[in-house]
Design an enzyme around this catalytic site. Structure first.
Site, PDB file in Angstrom:
ATOM      1  N   SER A 131       0.833  -1.207   0.000  1.00 14.20           N
ATOM      2  CA  SER A 131       0.000   0.000   0.000  1.00 14.20           C
ATOM      3  C   SER A 131       0.863   1.251   0.000  1.00 14.20           C
ATOM      4  CB  SER A 131      -0.923   0.015   1.214  1.00 14.20           C
ATOM      5  OG  SER A 131      -1.732   1.171   1.181  1.00 14.20           O
ATOM      6  N   LYS A 185      -4.470  -7.060   3.353  1.00 14.15           N
ATOM      7  CA  LYS A 185      -4.548  -5.914   2.428  1.00 14.15           C
ATOM      8  C   LYS A 185      -5.982  -5.688   1.954  1.00 14.15           C
ATOM      9  CE  LYS A 185      -3.071  -2.551  -0.257  1.00 14.15           C
ATOM     10  NZ  LYS A 185      -3.973  -2.337  -1.315  1.00 14.15           N
ATOM     11  N   HIS A 188      -7.606  -3.917   4.706  1.00 13.17           N
ATOM     12  CA  HIS A 188      -7.067  -2.545   4.673  1.00 13.17           C
ATOM     13  C   HIS A 188      -7.883  -1.712   3.676  1.00 13.17           C
ATOM     14  CE1 HIS A 188      -4.652   0.441   2.469  1.00 13.17           C
ATOM     15  NE2 HIS A 188      -3.956   0.652   3.574  1.00 13.17           N
ATOM     16  N   ASN A 189      -8.118  -2.268   2.513  1.00 10.36           N
ATOM     17  CA  ASN A 189      -8.866  -1.518   1.494  1.00 10.36           C
ATOM     18  C   ASN A 189     -10.325  -1.328   1.892  1.00 10.36           C
ATOM     19  OD1 ASN A 189      -6.443  -1.728   0.129  1.00 10.36           O
ATOM     20  ND2 ASN A 189      -7.411  -2.046  -1.849  1.00 10.36           N
ATOM     21  N   GLU A 192     -10.240   1.451   4.104  1.00 10.12           N
ATOM     22  CA  GLU A 192      -9.977   2.616   3.225  1.00 10.12           C
ATOM     23  C   GLU A 192     -11.292   3.132   2.614  1.00 10.12           C
ATOM     24  OE1 GLU A 192      -6.675   2.073   0.317  1.00 10.12           O
ATOM     25  OE2 GLU A 192      -8.175   2.479  -1.213  1.00 10.12           O
TER      26      GLU A 192
HETATM   27  C1  6PG Z   1      -3.315   1.201  -1.663  1.00 13.99           C
HETATM   28  C2  6PG Z   1      -4.615   1.331  -2.404  1.00 13.99           C
HETATM   29  C3  6PG Z   1      -4.494   0.689  -3.741  1.00 13.99           C
HETATM   30  C4  6PG Z   1      -5.546   1.163  -4.719  1.00 13.99           C
HETATM   31  C5  6PG Z   1      -6.902   0.634  -4.441  1.00 13.99           C
HETATM   32  C6  6PG Z   1      -8.023   1.464  -5.042  1.00 13.99           C
HETATM   33  O1  6PG Z   1      -3.372   0.636  -0.583  1.00 13.99           O
HETATM   34  O2  6PG Z   1      -2.286   1.676  -2.144  1.00 13.99           O
HETATM   35  O3  6PG Z   1      -5.627   0.716  -1.685  1.00 13.99           O
HETATM   36  O4  6PG Z   1      -4.462  -0.683  -3.555  1.00 13.99           O
HETATM   37  O5  6PG Z   1      -5.535   2.542  -4.794  1.00 13.99           O
HETATM   38  O6  6PG Z   1      -6.959  -0.638  -4.998  1.00 13.99           O
HETATM   39  O7  6PG Z   1      -9.154   0.720  -4.902  1.00 13.99           O
HETATM   40  P1  6PG Z   1     -10.484   0.996  -5.674  1.00 13.99           P
HETATM   41  O8  6PG Z   1     -10.125   1.159  -7.127  1.00 13.99           O
HETATM   42  O9  6PG Z   1     -11.309  -0.198  -5.432  1.00 13.99           O
HETATM   43  O10 6PG Z   1     -11.014   2.254  -5.082  1.00 13.99           O
END
Ligand code: 6PG
Length: 472
Positions: A131, A185, A188-189, A192
């Site tokens: 990430s 991860k 984590h998302n 996010e």
């Molecule tokens: C990270 C982000 C990265 C990416 C996401 C965006 O941790 O660096 O999470 O993995 O920006 O995959 O996710 P979406 O396209 O589903 O919003």
């Protein structure tokens, strides 16, 4: 440098692969990259400069031959079929003991399958969430590796060198077996998604509901980033709100379409949480709001057909009082969102035998990654105090933080409801808290209904066993 045995290999020299290679080289490890595109292979060499032990090649044979054994190679190719294709092309050239790491956002069951397939050939397969985007890759990402513990020792020096550091501690550690790294991860998302949606709901409430100007909103997010809300996502929001559009001269965010896209990791988090029967309503709602955003034409029509006439209800608080209430509400909802993600990790770790240590997860999320935030220091401390904590809400310090702020969250939500402003992730976060701390939920009635119409039986609180009633 032709005969050099390279310490580390990178497959796929797109933005992430190239930047990670340069990061590795900055820490004085030799690194060789493989890409079918000769321009990319050449570009990374010239970008690194003569003084660095960096090589790019288009030949898989040359790449594998040049790696020190046991070989360590990191794939940065799009998740799904490309990962299988690259593995299939490289495996015949590899030997037992070699380590293949997938650094993409792969779906965790794919990783489990690949672990088994490669183990048959004596090759270790790691799924590692990375990430931090382009900048993180170049100057210090957060990395979430899962796989064979002994094999991790071969990777540790490079990973610890290139990871982001918080108070000298690297934001990488061995997380657990199999697909543990991809799973962490994924969650984590999911978090996010939740925090990003919370920020946009707070922004919407303060802008449409309370009438704050763009400039006031910029200051709010800048100030919040100096408070207990300090985090990467709050920080970039301040910067985003400040950005002007070169074409129209307006603030850029006001000319960006509200139809959100997604790659799927948030949805996977919600889907798997349902499979595991772990409630993560804040993450679910964040996924749902991205879906809602796609119905643009219908929303335009509905805005006319069902006009919101309560938006301009006066607000009694001063600006500062209101902003402080939203800040407290946000802190509450953010903690509740992290709590849900971590509760999901706890259940998943048991279900999939990952062996996760949640204090380690919180530790490596403190820097480098998209959800890095000051509150992760408290979250880590909570799991260090009690690694078996069933839920973050049960930590005394976190519980106190929530109890202190719940009044402001309820008040903000009442104002939003009165004005017809949707704040579903704030609401879901409060509901999660309220449900979790309710000793007796009304699900006794659901049990009675199931027995009434389907003879599904129920349990009693005063004696063991299962019961069925001939309902009148
Ligand atoms: C990270 C982000 C990265 C990416 C996401 C965006 O941790 O660096 O999470 O993995 O920006 O995959 O996710 P979406 O396209 O589903 O919003």
């Amino acid at each position: 440098m032709k005969d050099l045995q390279y310490e580390f290999g990178m497959v796929g020299l797109g933005v992430m692969g190239r930047n990670l290679m340069l990061n590795i080289a900055d820490h004085d490890f030799s690194v060789i990259g493989l890409d079918l595109d000769p321009e990319k292979a050449a570009a990374v060499e010239s970008e690194a400069g003569e003084s660095k032990a960096v090589r790019g090649t288009t030949s898989a044979e040359e790449f594998v031959r040049a790696l020190r054994k046991p070989r360590a190679l990191l794939l940065l190719v799009p998740a799904g079929k490309p990962v299988d294709a690259v593995i299939a092309s490289l495996v015949p050239l590899l030997e037992p003991g070699d380590i293949v790491i997938d650094g993409g956002n792969s779906y965790f069951p794919d990783t489990d399958r690949r672990v088994v397939e490669l183990a048959e050939k004596g090759i270790h397969f790691f799924g590692m969430g990375i990430s931090g985007g382009e900048k993180g890759a170049r100057f210090g990402p957060s990395m979430m590796p899962g796989g064979n513990r002994e094999a991790y020792e071969r990777l540790r020096p490079v990973f610890e060198a290139i990871a982001a550091k918080v108070n000298g501690e690297p934001c990488v550690t061995y997380l657990g077996n199999g697909s543990a790294g991809n799973y962490v991860k994924m969650v984590h998302n999911g978090i996010e998604y939740g925090v990003m949606q919370l920020i946009s709901e707070a922004y919407d409430f303060m802008k449409r509901g309370a009438g704050l100007s763009d400039e006031e909103l910029q200051r709010v997010f800048q100030d919040w980033n100096q408070s207990e809300l300090q985090s990467f996502l709050i920080e970039i929001t301040g910067a985003i709100l400040n950005q002007k559009d070169e074409v129209t001269g307006q603030y850029l965010v006001s000319v960006i379409s509200d139809v959100a896209r997604s790659k799927g990791t948030g949805k996977w988090t919600s889907q798997n949480a349902m499979d595991l029967q772990v409630p993560v309503p804040s993450i679910d709602m964040a996924v749902l709001m991205r879906d809602m955003s796609k119905y643009k034409e219908e929303r335009v029509e509905a805005a006319k057909a069902l006009p919101n006439n309560t938006l301009q209800e006066p607000i009694n608080e001063s600006r500062q009082e209101l902003v402080d209430q939203v800040r407290n509400a946000f802190y509450f909802a953010m903690l509740a969102t992290y709590a849900q993600g971590l509760a999901q990790l706890k259940v998943a770790s048991e279900a999939y035998d990952y062996g996760l240590q949640l204090q380690d997860v919180a530790k490596i999320w403190r820097g480098g990654c998209i959800i890095r935030a000051a509150c992760l220091t408290d979250i880590r401390a909570a799991y260090e105090r009690k690694p078996t904590l069933p839920n973050l809400l049960l930590d005394p310090k976190i519980g106190e933080d929530l109890l202190e702020r719940q009044g402001d969250l309820r008040h903000v939500l009442k104002m939003a409801i009165d004005r017809g402003i949707p704040m579903p992730v704030f609401m879901a976060s409060l509901t999660y808290f309220d449900a979790y701390r309710t000793e007796t939920l009304p699900t006794n009635l659901i049990q009675a209904q199931r027995d009434y119409f389907g003879a599904h039986t129920y349990e009693r609180i005063d004696q063991p066993g299962t019961f069925h009633t001939q309902w009148n």
